[in-house]
Design an enzyme around this catalytic site. Sequence first.
Site, short mmCIF file in Angstrom:
data_model
loop_
_atom_site.label_atom_id
_atom_site.label_comp_id
_atom_site.label_asym_id
_atom_site.label_seq_id
_atom_site.Cartn_x
_atom_site.Cartn_y
_atom_site.Cartn_z
N TYR A 176 31.76 15.65 2.68
CA TYR A 176 32.11 17.07 2.76
C TYR A 176 33.51 17.26 2.17
O TYR A 176 34.17 16.29 1.79
CB TYR A 176 32.00 17.56 4.21
CG TYR A 176 30.58 17.50 4.73
CD1 TYR A 176 29.55 18.16 4.06
CD2 TYR A 176 30.25 16.78 5.87
CE1 TYR A 176 28.24 18.11 4.52
CE2 TYR A 176 28.94 16.73 6.34
CZ TYR A 176 27.93 17.39 5.66
OH TYR A 176 26.64 17.33 6.10
N ARG A 224 37.03 12.95 12.19
CA ARG A 224 35.98 11.99 11.83
C ARG A 224 36.19 11.56 10.38
O ARG A 224 36.46 12.38 9.51
CB ARG A 224 34.59 12.61 11.98
CG ARG A 224 33.52 11.52 11.92
CD ARG A 224 32.14 11.99 12.29
NE ARG A 224 31.39 10.87 12.85
CZ ARG A 224 30.08 10.81 12.97
NH1 ARG A 224 29.34 11.83 12.59
NH2 ARG A 224 29.48 9.76 13.48
N CYS A 349 14.79 5.49 21.25
CA CYS A 349 14.62 6.21 19.98
C CYS A 349 13.90 5.26 19.01
O CYS A 349 14.15 4.06 19.01
CB CYS A 349 16.01 6.55 19.45
SG CYS A 349 16.05 7.13 17.75
N ALA A 402 -0.97 10.01 22.20
CA ALA A 402 -1.34 11.25 22.91
C ALA A 402 -1.89 10.95 24.30
O ALA A 402 -1.53 11.60 25.28
CB ALA A 402 -2.35 12.04 22.09
C1 LIG Z 1 19.92 15.33 12.77
C2 LIG Z 1 21.27 14.76 12.47
C3 LIG Z 1 22.29 15.61 12.10
C4 LIG Z 1 23.57 15.10 11.86
N1 LIG Z 1 24.59 15.96 11.61
C5 LIG Z 1 25.87 15.50 11.59
C6 LIG Z 1 26.97 16.39 11.62
O1 LIG Z 1 26.81 17.60 11.75
N2 LIG Z 1 28.20 15.86 11.54
C7 LIG Z 1 28.42 14.53 11.46
O2 LIG Z 1 29.58 14.11 11.38
N3 LIG Z 1 27.40 13.65 11.49
C8 LIG Z 1 26.13 14.11 11.59
N4 LIG Z 1 25.09 13.22 11.72
C9 LIG Z 1 25.38 11.77 11.79
C10 LIG Z 1 25.58 11.36 13.25
O3 LIG Z 1 26.75 11.93 13.79
C11 LIG Z 1 25.65 9.83 13.41
O4 LIG Z 1 26.75 9.35 12.72
C12 LIG Z 1 24.40 9.12 12.92
O5 LIG Z 1 23.25 9.78 13.35
C13 LIG Z 1 24.36 7.68 13.45
O6 LIG Z 1 24.37 7.70 14.86
P1 LIG Z 1 23.04 7.39 15.74
O7 LIG Z 1 22.48 6.12 15.19
O8 LIG Z 1 23.52 7.29 17.15
O9 LIG Z 1 22.12 8.52 15.51
C14 LIG Z 1 23.80 13.71 11.95
C15 LIG Z 1 22.75 12.87 12.31
C16 LIG Z 1 21.49 13.38 12.57
C17 LIG Z 1 20.38 12.46 12.98
S1 SF4 Z 2 12.91 12.06 16.16
FE1 SF4 Z 2 13.58 11.27 18.15
S2 SF4 Z 2 12.82 9.17 18.21
FE2 SF4 Z 2 12.73 9.84 16.06
S3 SF4 Z 2 14.69 9.18 15.20
FE3 SF4 Z 2 14.97 11.29 15.86
S4 SF4 Z 2 15.77 11.13 17.93
FE4 SF4 Z 2 14.91 9.13 17.43
#
Ligand SMILES: Cc1cc2nc3c(=O)[nH]c(=O)nc-3n(C[C@H](O)[C@H](O)[C@H](O)COP(=O)(O)O)c2cc1C
Ligand code: SF4
Length: 673
Positions: A176, A224, A349, A402
């Site tokens: 960004y 961040r 997850c 299901a």
């Molecule tokens: C649906 C989704 C939206 C995300 N949006 C952002 C965001 O708005 N800002 C950001 O810094 N990271 C965003 N991320 C990255 C997450 O903050 C995180 O770094 C990444 O999902 C890895 O963490 P996890 O394995 O616990 O999901 C997003 C991740 C997901 C899955």
């Molecule tokens: S949809 Fe749910 S289970 Fe699949 S990756 Fe996203 S949080 Fe994890």
Amino acid sequence: MSEYKYLFQPLKVGNLVLQNRVIFGPHVTNHWPNHLPDDRTVAYYEERAKGGVGMIIIGASPVDETANYAPFVQCGLWSDDCIPGLRKIADATHKHGTPLCVQLVHPGIHQEPEYDPDGHVAVAPSEIPAIEIPFNIPKELSVDEIHEIQDKFAAAAERAQKAGLDGVEIHGAHGYLLSAFLTPLKNKRTDQYGGSLENRARFLLEVMSKVRERVGPDFVVGCRISSSDMIDGGVEPEDIAKVAAMMEAADNMDFLHVSVGLYRSMSVMIPSHVSGLEPGYQADLTAEIKAAMKSTPVFMVGRINDPMLVDRLIADGSADACVIVRELIAEPEFVNKAKENRIDDIRPCAYWNQSCLAHIFMGMRVGCQMNAAAGNELKLGKDTLVKAATPKRLLIVGAGPAGLETARVAIERGHQVTIFEKGTETGGQLNMMARMPGRSEVRNWMDWLLRQVESSGKGDIRLGSEITAENIDEILAAEAPDEIIVATGARAAADGRSSVTTEPIPGHDLPHVFTYEDLLGAEPAGEIGKRVLIVDELADRIAPGIAQMLADAGHDVEIMTRWPSIGHESLVRWGDLAPVYEALDELGVQTTTDSWLGSIEAGYVTAFNIYSMREWQIDVDTVIFSTMKYANNALAKLIGDRANVPVHLVGDAIAPRQVADAVADATKLAYEI
Ligand SMILES: Cc1cc2nc3c(=O)[nH]c(=O)nc-3n(C[C@H](O)[C@H](O)[C@H](O)COP(=O)(O)O)c2cc1C
Ligand code: SF4
């Protein structure tokens, strides 16, 4: 609690004291119609606060209306209109003692004019387009415009403060605007904002300083940052360690939240299960940045899915707290369950990204394929489940996702469940997914589901028990169910029917023609020849997964798809594209797009281009269909004819869809019985 040394240790962050070391991390949710929260948004965050997280950071929220983050729809921090709604969320999380921050973003090149009704252009340090967005060449910012944007960050932070939030996180990661200034890949400027690392970091440091000036010393301000671009020529951890040290020295930062990557390295930033990256994979990168910090708390992230792992990462010194996103979408009660020593009850997850990441790219609200309550807390959240007035005896046919999810929720409501499964294993089509290389993680969720049913004492699963026209009356008499749920799933179309010709493919019944189920079933069928052609219409993980499996085993593999690309669009939305395409290329898998089969003969097939109708022949020994699926609904008719109790269809037995639909159908049905 005694099991954990660090997880439940309080952590001081600015003037806040977090009650534990788990933070629900920032993520776009699209839960903000017209850029404002609604009751569902409030409930989404409150559910995780109730679940015990130490802090919540609302996902990237744009500070500038002319860079409103299209196609995403997030909180509009550019206007005071956001204040009342944000206050509702803060009040809701504070009720549970959970501090709330919001992440402030300027999307830069990730503003897509095509999706923005007002067509605002993207802006950037230099005129470099983003690789993943066709024809979005940004306008280069002038120095005056840079200063205006900095003021917008400060104004947005002040709005968050007025709304009663506890802090803000400045988004300096992921490509960004602020991160684009940091990286030489995007920043080609020659003024005071380009060139040396100090110059490239100037925009970010000035934003931090202006925000601090506006909100005063008591409001938490964090940042961040991506530890590395993970792309040749981009920033590396040693650069970011220096930037972090500059920020700490400037004394405007209460926490540093380390992530990784740009959009171009999405499969490392938000890795799916096929990435091959282990839980906690960012530990070393984060530790390198943390080593440059004197006292600022450092947060880390990345597939953290286990309370013991949180403890270990803090013990290792990789970070002071762990940020979790997807595991907490799937399991809002992660922290409480850890506290209660109920690790086995934590819903894992699956890291398929199917209802979280994919949803936001499709303009939908974030949900969870394995947890139908995510994003639907008002209807399906923790406190909405009511015990059934009259506990019933339920007969469920089929132990796929299901059937098992219906059983799990029905049992929670007090019903008694018997499941008849004709196969020798539970899990249905997900077992097939789990048998493909690098895709076994979904088994954790299947095991969890099974554990929930089995450990309840109210679920009796009978494997190898097929219901037929011959035994149905006997079974109905013996089980005496009050209601019956048919969850018999779907089967691959063995006739190769597809939307292309809508007719079976001539030659589909030859002995060298198989479906993906034949290959991935509990007892794989048939002899696979040297030259294999996979014919794909599903455009999901199956064709590339089988291709990898067979190419790995020494077969010459070609995937033919009717789509313009393998895994058309889905693999991009799921964050699978890079690892899957890399594997296919390295294994020498051939791909032919926009094409389909006219007929199959012994030793060869006739293919055609679906647009020009040009025909050619391909020599093959084995053909594998990954074409359409048929619903297994015949048994429902038989049961409906013979049983005198209500009969419900659920999941793919209604129509073959995604696992998210099966789980959602099941949860909703179990709420109604
Ligand atoms: C649906 C989704 C939206 C995300 N949006 C952002 C965001 O708005 N800002 C950001 O810094 N990271 C965003 N991320 C990255 C997450 O903050 C995180 O770094 C990444 O999902 C890895 O963490 P996890 O394995 O616990 O999901 C997003 C991740 C997901 C899955
Ligand atoms: S949809 Fe749910 S289970 Fe699949 S990756 Fe996203 S949080 Fe994890």
